[in-house]
Design an enzyme around this catalytic site. Structure first.
Site, mmCIF file in Angstrom:
data_model
loop_
_atom_site.group_PDB
_atom_site.id
_atom_site.type_symbol
_atom_site.label_atom_id
_atom_site.label_comp_id
_atom_site.label_asym_id
_atom_site.label_seq_id
_atom_site.Cartn_x
_atom_site.Cartn_y
_atom_site.Cartn_z
ATOM 1 N N CYS A 1 2.013 -82.416 60.225
ATOM 2 C CA CYS A 1 2.427 -83.340 58.866
ATOM 3 C C CYS A 1 4.138 -83.313 58.839
ATOM 4 C CB CYS A 1 1.782 -82.508 57.667
ATOM 5 S SG CYS A 1 0.040 -82.456 57.588
ATOM 6 N N CYS B 1 -4.058 -81.553 44.291
ATOM 7 C CA CYS B 1 -4.248 -81.987 45.655
ATOM 8 C C CYS B 1 -3.237 -83.344 45.665
ATOM 9 C CB CYS B 1 -5.716 -82.552 46.194
ATOM 10 S SG CYS B 1 -6.834 -81.527 45.998
ATOM 11 N N SER B 2 -2.349 -83.467 46.962
ATOM 12 C CA SER B 2 -2.004 -84.676 47.220
ATOM 13 C C SER B 2 -2.874 -85.825 47.667
ATOM 14 C CB SER B 2 -1.098 -84.408 48.505
ATOM 15 O OG SER B 2 -1.667 -84.425 49.489
ATOM 16 N N HIS C 1 0.026 -88.486 50.907
ATOM 17 C CA HIS C 1 0.676 -87.875 51.931
ATOM 18 C C HIS C 1 0.262 -88.565 53.404
ATOM 19 C CE1 HIS C 1 2.257 -85.109 55.023
ATOM 20 N NE2 HIS C 1 1.229 -84.133 55.025
HETATM 21 N N1 COA Z 1 -4.254 -86.927 42.775
HETATM 22 C C1 COA Z 1 -4.330 -87.663 41.794
HETATM 23 N N2 COA Z 1 -5.129 -88.654 41.534
HETATM 24 C C2 COA Z 1 -5.927 -88.893 42.783
HETATM 25 C C3 COA Z 1 -5.872 -88.248 43.956
HETATM 26 C C4 COA Z 1 -5.078 -87.195 43.889
HETATM 27 N N3 COA Z 1 -4.907 -86.416 45.012
HETATM 28 N N4 COA Z 1 -6.948 -88.480 44.907
HETATM 29 C C5 COA Z 1 -7.456 -89.598 43.901
HETATM 30 N N5 COA Z 1 -6.876 -89.830 42.777
HETATM 31 C C6 COA Z 1 -7.439 -90.666 42.014
HETATM 32 C C7 COA Z 1 -7.335 -92.276 42.454
HETATM 33 O O1 COA Z 1 -6.545 -92.910 42.143
HETATM 34 C C8 COA Z 1 -8.905 -92.670 41.425
HETATM 35 O O2 COA Z 1 -8.454 -92.992 40.382
HETATM 36 P P1 COA Z 1 -9.102 -94.022 39.336
HETATM 37 O O3 COA Z 1 -10.534 -93.719 39.147
HETATM 38 O O4 COA Z 1 -8.447 -94.195 38.053
HETATM 39 O O5 COA Z 1 -8.760 -95.225 40.365
HETATM 40 C C9 COA Z 1 -9.697 -91.270 41.428
HETATM 41 O O6 COA Z 1 -8.811 -90.177 41.376
HETATM 42 C C10 COA Z 1 -10.774 -91.162 42.366
HETATM 43 O O7 COA Z 1 -10.200 -91.346 43.811
HETATM 44 P P2 COA Z 1 -11.019 -91.364 45.068
HETATM 45 O O8 COA Z 1 -10.021 -92.049 46.072
HETATM 46 O O9 COA Z 1 -12.335 -91.888 44.866
HETATM 47 O O10 COA Z 1 -10.774 -89.978 45.129
HETATM 48 P P3 COA Z 1 -11.578 -89.037 46.189
HETATM 49 O O11 COA Z 1 -12.366 -88.071 45.248
HETATM 50 O O12 COA Z 1 -12.400 -89.542 47.443
HETATM 51 O O13 COA Z 1 -10.388 -88.028 46.888
HETATM 52 C C11 COA Z 1 -9.154 -85.971 47.025
HETATM 53 C C12 COA Z 1 -9.917 -86.850 46.030
HETATM 54 C C13 COA Z 1 -8.694 -84.682 46.224
HETATM 55 C C14 COA Z 1 -10.745 -85.288 47.582
HETATM 56 C C15 COA Z 1 -8.317 -86.506 47.919
HETATM 57 O O14 COA Z 1 -7.234 -86.761 47.286
HETATM 58 C C16 COA Z 1 -7.725 -85.591 49.032
HETATM 59 O O15 COA Z 1 -8.455 -85.145 50.186
HETATM 60 N N6 COA Z 1 -6.755 -84.726 49.047
HETATM 61 C C17 COA Z 1 -6.011 -84.015 49.584
HETATM 62 C C18 COA Z 1 -5.504 -84.537 51.024
HETATM 63 C C19 COA Z 1 -5.110 -83.584 52.004
HETATM 64 O O16 COA Z 1 -5.746 -82.296 52.023
HETATM 65 N N7 COA Z 1 -4.018 -83.952 52.932
HETATM 66 C C20 COA Z 1 -3.456 -82.908 53.665
HETATM 67 C C21 COA Z 1 -2.545 -82.062 53.268
HETATM 68 S S1 COA Z 1 -2.009 -80.808 54.193
#
Ligand code: COA
Length: 414
Positions: A99, A222-223, A352
């Site tokens: 990253c 979570c990011s 991210h």
């Molecule tokens: N923070 C805030 N809002 C978030 C978000 C986050 N991390 N991820 C998604 N959203 C919001 C979206 O905008 C959407 O909002 P809406 O319904 O108002 O449009 C809603 O939440 C659902 O979005 P979606 O894309 O379906 O979410 P998801 O369930 O597929 O993903 C996580 C959510 C947390 C699983 C995903 O953001 C994730 O995997 N994050 C971690 C990334 C990571 O680990 N990176 C490596 C770091 S080392």
């Protein structure tokens, strides 16, 4: 193999870099909006960030001598950049370091210019995650000997929360309040940033009630999974005023890759990143920073998860060990606090896009130290007059990671 992996690092091991303080300067930057760019390719994002960076330095592509591109999965060679930019036979190198790929591009571009090999270099990072099926919930796929832990990113980082709470005697509800406060802060900052992915302030109540993702971590801990690109132009410090009247001087660049023994070392307690401590120590030494909390105007840190930011505050020396949680609750790192941390919204609000994140952090330093951040994101009275900013970019997870720290400043050293 397991025995080898368990071997402890040398006690007191430290990064032994001379540094290139004030030898090079950033004279132009560009950053795309981060988010769901379904209609834009990695090419489109690269062209937008690169053109914004060259334009801000008053350059055209053919005046940039060499390029370093950081990306994890959106390309595998220099052609990923030379093709969309139609570069006329230039040295273009793709770098990758988990990253911290974007920071690695910056580090290489700075060293190349400092060495005298090139006059003008570009560091650029990109990642197009949304339509690549990659998310934080995907497990690592590198083949090994079967002893490697296979945790998703949210699961790996979630281990920090109970460990920190236990070590410092916080009950679960206080720990939750601390993480909520970090998510609230970074979303509030991102709501003031037109380039952020998530541009809504999120009430504490909504953060608290969000669905759990891993361990104590919920959605707002979570990011996000986002697309984006950011770029910087690097020149020798003595040439900087040819391109801009407000260059940023590079004071320190430090990278520390750990021995990756933490996950199998019974002494590693998941409340610190020794790699971050090593890179911060080295960067402060290079830049001559003695008291970062009193000397920095802002810090952009790798808040891939809220609990990561909490631990980083201590590892970077912005709070005493075991005291960051209280400082967070006291608002010390808010936009109007003693030292704003992630005033642009951080990974929390930007998401991210891996290769782009390190340079996106630098972009906020660029705006803030040049006085170009919009008034709603301006820094508080407490840090006015300070001329230094820090970026910290992490690759890997607790127990096995690498850390990059940069310090940039708006004034050359006396
Ligand atoms: N923070 C805030 N809002 C978030 C978000 C986050 N991390 N991820 C998604 N959203 C919001 C979206 O905008 C959407 O909002 P809406 O319904 O108002 O449009 C809603 O939440 C659902 O979005 P979606 O894309 O379906 O979410 P998801 O369930 O597929 O993903 C996580 C959510 C947390 C699983 C995903 O953001 C994730 O995997 N994050 C971690 C990334 C990571 O680990 N990176 C490596 C770091 S080392």
């Amino acid at each position: 193999m397991l025995i080898y992996r368990c071997r402890r690092p040398r006690v007191g091991g430290s990064v032994a870099s001379r540094g290139i303080r004030d030898k090079v300067a950033i004279v132009g930057m560009g950053c795309t909006r981060f988010g769901d760019h379904w209609a834009a390719s990695a090419d489109d994002l690269l062209v937008e960030a690169a053109r914004a960076a060259t334009a801000s330095a008053g350059l055209t592509d053919d005046q940039v001598d060499a390029y370093w591109l950081g990306t994890l999965g959106s390309g595998s060679s220099g052609l990923t950049l030379s093709r969309p930019l139609r570069l006329p036979y230039r040295p273009v190198t793709r770098v990758e370091n988990y990253c911290a790929a974007g920071s690695e591009a910056l580090r290489n571009a700075c060293y190349a210019v400092a060495s005298g090999a090139y006059d003008v270099a570009m560091a650029i990072g990109v990642e197009k995650l949304k339509d690549s099926a990659m998310s934080g919930l995907a497990g690592a796929a590198v083949p090994g000997d079967g002893t490697e832990p296979e945790l998703t990113a949210p699961a790996a980082f979630s281990l920090l929360a109970p460990a920190y709470a236990r070590k410092y005697g916080l009950d679960r509800s206080v720990m939750r309040e601390v993480l909520d406060r970090i998510a609230w802060k970074n979303h509030a900052n991102g709501a003031r940033n037109p380039l952020a992915h998530f541009r809504r302030a999120v009430p504490l109540e909504a953060i608290r009630k969000a669905p759990r993702v891993a361990g104590e971590l919920g959605l707002f801990d979570c990011s996000g999974v986002s697309d984006g690109s950011a770029a910087a132009i690097v020149v020798r410090a003595e040439d900087a005023h040819r391109y801009t009247d407000r260059p940023l001087y590079v004071k320190a660049l430090s990278l520390a890759a750990g021995p990756a023994t933490g996950v199998v070392d019974p002494d590693y307690d998941f409340t610190t990143f020794p790699e971050v401590r090593a890179s911060a120590r080295d960067a402060y030494r290079q830049a001559g920073v003695v008291d970062p909390k009193a000397e920095l105007a802002l810090a952009e840190v790798h808040d891939c998860f809220t609990v990561t930011e909490l631990v980083l505050l201590e590892d970077l020396g912005l709070a005493e060990p075991g005291r960051a949680w209280q400082a967070v609750l006291d608002g010390a790192f808010d936009l109007d606090g003693e030292l704003p941390v992630n005033p642009d919204g951080g990974l929390k609000a930007f998401g991210h896009p891996i290769g782009a994140s390190g340079l996106r952090m630098l972009f906020e330093c660029w705006l803030q130290l040049r006085g170009e951040a919009p008034p709603e994101r301006s820094l508080p009275e407490a840090v006015r007059g300070r001329t230094l900013a820090m970026t910290q970019n992490l690759g890997g997870g607790p127990g096995e990671c690498l850390s990059f720290v940069s310090i940039v400043g708006s004034e050359p050293s006396a």
